[in-house]
Scaffold this motif. Sequence first.
Motif, PDB file in Angstrom:
ATOM      1  N   ARG A   1       3.395  37.306 134.427  1.00 10.25           N
ATOM      2  CA  ARG A   1       5.356  38.326 133.723  1.00 10.25           C
ATOM      3  C   ARG A   1       5.327  37.334 131.856  1.00 10.25           C
ATOM      4  NH1 ARG A   1       9.943  34.691 135.704  1.00 10.25           N
ATOM      5  NH2 ARG A   1      12.092  36.559 134.753  1.00 10.25           N
ATOM      6  N   LEU A   2       6.217  38.724 131.807  1.00  5.93           N
ATOM      7  CA  LEU A   2       6.249  38.478 130.362  1.00  5.93           C
ATOM      8  C   LEU A   2       7.848  38.396 129.945  1.00  5.93           C
ATOM      9  CD1 LEU A   2       3.531  39.936 130.242  1.00  5.93           C
ATOM     10  CD2 LEU A   2       3.586  39.963 128.018  1.00  5.93           C
ATOM     11  N   SER A   9      15.330  32.157 128.386  1.00  2.60           N
ATOM     12  CA  SER A   9      16.391  31.438 129.394  1.00  2.60           C
ATOM     13  C   SER A   9      15.406  30.153 129.507  1.00  2.60           C
ATOM     14  CB  SER A   9      16.305  32.554 130.774  1.00  2.60           C
ATOM     15  OG  SER A   9      16.786  31.256 131.631  1.00  2.60           O
ATOM     16  N   PRO A  10      16.205  28.916 129.457  1.00  2.66           N
ATOM     17  CA  PRO A  10      15.384  27.940 130.083  1.00  2.66           C
ATOM     18  C   PRO A  10      14.933  27.913 131.337  1.00  2.66           C
ATOM     19  CG  PRO A  10      18.315  27.653 129.476  1.00  2.66           C
ATOM     20  CD  PRO A  10      17.395  28.699 128.795  1.00  2.66           C
ATOM     21  N   PHE A  11      15.532  29.022 132.174  1.00  8.27           N
ATOM     22  CA  PHE A  11      14.960  28.725 133.595  1.00  8.27           C
ATOM     23  C   PHE A  11      13.778  29.983 133.746  1.00  8.27           C
ATOM     24  CE2 PHE A  11      19.589  28.919 133.874  1.00  8.27           C
ATOM     25  CZ  PHE A  11      19.414  28.256 134.803  1.00  8.27           C
ATOM     26  N   ASP A  12      13.325  30.695 132.832  1.00  5.09           N
ATOM     27  CA  ASP A  12      12.005  31.541 132.230  1.00  5.09           C
ATOM     28  C   ASP A  12      10.891  30.271 132.152  1.00  5.09           C
ATOM     29  OD1 ASP A  12      12.973  33.197 134.410  1.00  5.09           O
ATOM     30  OD2 ASP A  12      14.233  34.478 132.375  1.00  5.09           O
ATOM     31  N   ARG A  13      11.256  29.518 131.255  1.00  2.00           N
ATOM     32  CA  ARG A  13      10.108  28.700 130.125  1.00  2.00           C
ATOM     33  C   ARG A  13       8.921  28.678 130.591  1.00  2.00           C
ATOM     34  NH1 ARG A  13       9.258  23.469 128.897  1.00  2.00           N
ATOM     35  NH2 ARG A  13      10.892  22.459 130.805  1.00  2.00           N
ATOM     36  N   ARG A  14       8.890  28.092 132.192  1.00  2.00           N
ATOM     37  CA  ARG A  14       7.502  27.410 132.697  1.00  2.00           C
ATOM     38  C   ARG A  14       7.540  28.899 133.403  1.00  2.00           C
ATOM     39  NH1 ARG A  14       9.124  21.351 135.158  1.00  2.00           N
ATOM     40  NH2 ARG A  14       8.735  20.829 133.095  1.00  2.00           N
ATOM     41  N   VAL A  15       7.409  29.685 133.556  1.00  2.00           N
ATOM     42  CA  VAL A  15       7.068  31.117 134.934  1.00  2.00           C
ATOM     43  C   VAL A  15       6.674  32.543 134.459  1.00  2.00           C
ATOM     44  CG1 VAL A  15       8.300  30.017 136.652  1.00  2.00           C
ATOM     45  CG2 VAL A  15       9.737  31.629 135.441  1.00  2.00           C
ATOM     46  N   ALA A  16       7.416  32.265 132.395  1.00  2.00           N
ATOM     47  CA  ALA A  16       6.840  33.818 132.222  1.00  2.00           C
ATOM     48  C   ALA A  16       6.793  33.601 130.659  1.00  2.00           C
ATOM     49  CB  ALA A  16       8.529  34.506 131.335  1.00  2.00           C
ATOM     50  N   TRP A  17       5.194  34.651 130.123  1.00  2.00           N
ATOM     51  CA  TRP A  17       5.403  34.157 128.465  1.00  2.00           C
ATOM     52  C   TRP A  17       6.765  34.848 127.744  1.00  2.00           C
ATOM     53  CZ3 TRP A  17       0.934  37.289 126.493  1.00  2.00           C
ATOM     54  CH2 TRP A  17       0.762  37.282 124.980  1.00  2.00           C
ATOM     55  N   HIS A  18       7.492  33.960 126.497  1.00  2.00           N
ATOM     56  CA  HIS A  18       8.110  34.949 125.703  1.00  2.00           C
ATOM     57  C   HIS A  18       7.376  35.616 124.698  1.00  2.00           C
ATOM     58  CE1 HIS A  18      11.304  34.091 122.942  1.00  2.00           C
ATOM     59  NE2 HIS A  18      11.894  34.958 123.802  1.00  2.00           N
ATOM     60  N   GLU A  70      20.397  44.266 126.812  1.00  2.00           N
ATOM     61  CA  GLU A  70      20.829  45.300 125.790  1.00  2.00           C
ATOM     62  C   GLU A  70      19.499  44.611 124.891  1.00  2.00           C
ATOM     63  OE1 GLU A  70      24.075  44.197 123.241  1.00  2.00           O
ATOM     64  OE2 GLU A  70      25.036  45.131 125.287  1.00  2.00           O
ATOM     65  N   GLU A  71      19.124  43.197 125.465  1.00  2.00           N
ATOM     66  CA  GLU A  71      18.408  42.744 124.078  1.00  2.00           C
ATOM     67  C   GLU A  71      16.701  42.593 124.954  1.00  2.00           C
ATOM     68  OE1 GLU A  71      20.444  39.454 122.122  1.00  2.00           O
ATOM     69  OE2 GLU A  71      20.391  40.757 120.830  1.00  2.00           O
ATOM     70  N   THR A  72      16.662  42.537 126.145  1.00  2.00           N
ATOM     71  CA  THR A  72      16.078  41.635 127.022  1.00  2.00           C
ATOM     72  C   THR A  72      15.170  42.235 127.953  1.00  2.00           C
ATOM     73  OG1 THR A  72      16.904  39.547 126.540  1.00  2.00           O
ATOM     74  CG2 THR A  72      15.031  39.416 128.305  1.00  2.00           C
ATOM     75  N   ARG A  73      13.919  42.270 128.200  1.00  2.00           N
ATOM     76  CA  ARG A  73      13.375  43.075 129.237  1.00  2.00           C
ATOM     77  C   ARG A  73      12.511  42.127 130.624  1.00  2.00           C
ATOM     78  NH1 ARG A  73      10.678  48.471 127.930  1.00  2.00           N
ATOM     79  NH2 ARG A  73       9.423  47.357 126.087  1.00  2.00           N
ATOM     80  N   ASP A  74      11.728  43.098 131.046  1.00  2.00           N
ATOM     81  CA  ASP A  74      11.137  41.754 132.187  1.00  2.00           C
ATOM     82  C   ASP A  74      10.194  42.750 132.194  1.00  2.00           C
ATOM     83  OD1 ASP A  74      11.890  39.230 132.598  1.00  2.00           O
ATOM     84  OD2 ASP A  74      13.460  40.025 134.476  1.00  2.00           O
ATOM     85  N   THR A 124      -6.825  35.679 124.680  1.00  2.00           N
ATOM     86  CA  THR A 124      -6.384  35.031 125.430  1.00  2.00           C
ATOM     87  C   THR A 124      -4.407  34.382 125.934  1.00  2.00           C
ATOM     88  OG1 THR A 124      -8.309  34.498 126.048  1.00  2.00           O
ATOM     89  CG2 THR A 124      -7.215  33.377 127.762  1.00  2.00           C
ATOM     90  N   ALA A 125      -3.768  35.481 127.028  1.00  2.00           N
ATOM     91  CA  ALA A 125      -2.281  34.922 127.097  1.00  2.00           C
ATOM     92  C   ALA A 125      -2.033  33.666 127.532  1.00  2.00           C
ATOM     93  CB  ALA A 125      -2.126  36.021 128.236  1.00  2.00           C
ATOM     94  N   PRO A 126      -1.648  33.013 126.964  1.00  2.00           N
ATOM     95  CA  PRO A 126      -1.327  31.750 127.983  1.00  2.00           C
ATOM     96  C   PRO A 126      -1.293  32.119 128.909  1.00  2.00           C
ATOM     97  CG  PRO A 126       0.784  32.488 126.508  1.00  2.00           C
ATOM     98  CD  PRO A 126      -0.186  33.421 126.424  1.00  2.00           C
ATOM     99  N   ALA A 127      -1.329  30.436 130.284  1.00  2.00           N
ATOM    100  CA  ALA A 127      -0.883  30.571 131.545  1.00  2.00           C
ATOM    101  C   ALA A 127       0.715  30.411 132.073  1.00  2.00           C
ATOM    102  CB  ALA A 127      -1.561  29.606 132.187  1.00  2.00           C
ATOM    103  N   LEU A 128       1.435  30.366 131.439  1.00  2.00           N
ATOM    104  CA  LEU A 128       2.530  31.192 131.613  1.00  2.00           C
ATOM    105  C   LEU A 128       2.584  32.347 131.944  1.00  2.00           C
ATOM    106  CD1 LEU A 128       4.237  29.013 128.733  1.00  2.00           C
ATOM    107  CD2 LEU A 128       4.258  27.958 131.335  1.00  2.00           C
ATOM    108  N   GLY A 129       3.038  31.979 133.195  1.00  2.00           N
ATOM    109  CA  GLY A 129       3.573  33.426 133.860  1.00  2.00           C
ATOM    110  C   GLY A 129       2.373  33.767 134.778  1.00  2.00           C
TER     111      GLY A 129
END
Length: 137
Positions: A1-2, A9-18, A70-74, A124-129
């Motif tokens: 997940r990106l 968001s701090p809620f996404d910090r450990r579960v998504a690659w920003h 309007e600025e953010t997509r998953d 290699t993408a980080p393991a986050l997400g």
Amino acid sequence: RLVCGPVLSPFDRRVAWHVSGPLDAGEMERAARALEGRHDFAAFQSVGSDVRTTVRSLLRSTLTASVRDEETRDLVYEVTGDGFLRHMVRAIVGTLVDVGASRLRADEVPGILASCDRGRAGATAPALGLCLISVSY
């Protein structure tokens, strides 16, 4: 997940690659689809793997995008296969991000795959997400 947007968001910090910059999800999806089928995925494996063969089958390789505001997509990359090499999915995602950021073109991905050259694929993408949903035997 990106998560693509100016802030994470701090809620996404450990579960998504920003990824702060914009990505072309349509081109990323085209590149993801090019990986489906039975191929030698040596270009997408990490150094130090001791597998007998780097040939794998991807039954499904898709990228979906959804608008959060309007600025953010998953962006969610989903892959189903008969086996994976060390860091293979993370290398694929790094390559897809390069496609989305216009550092690579989607039509270059089949050539990268055929080359078996790890140096031609993205970082290699980080393991986050990264999340394993299920294993079938």
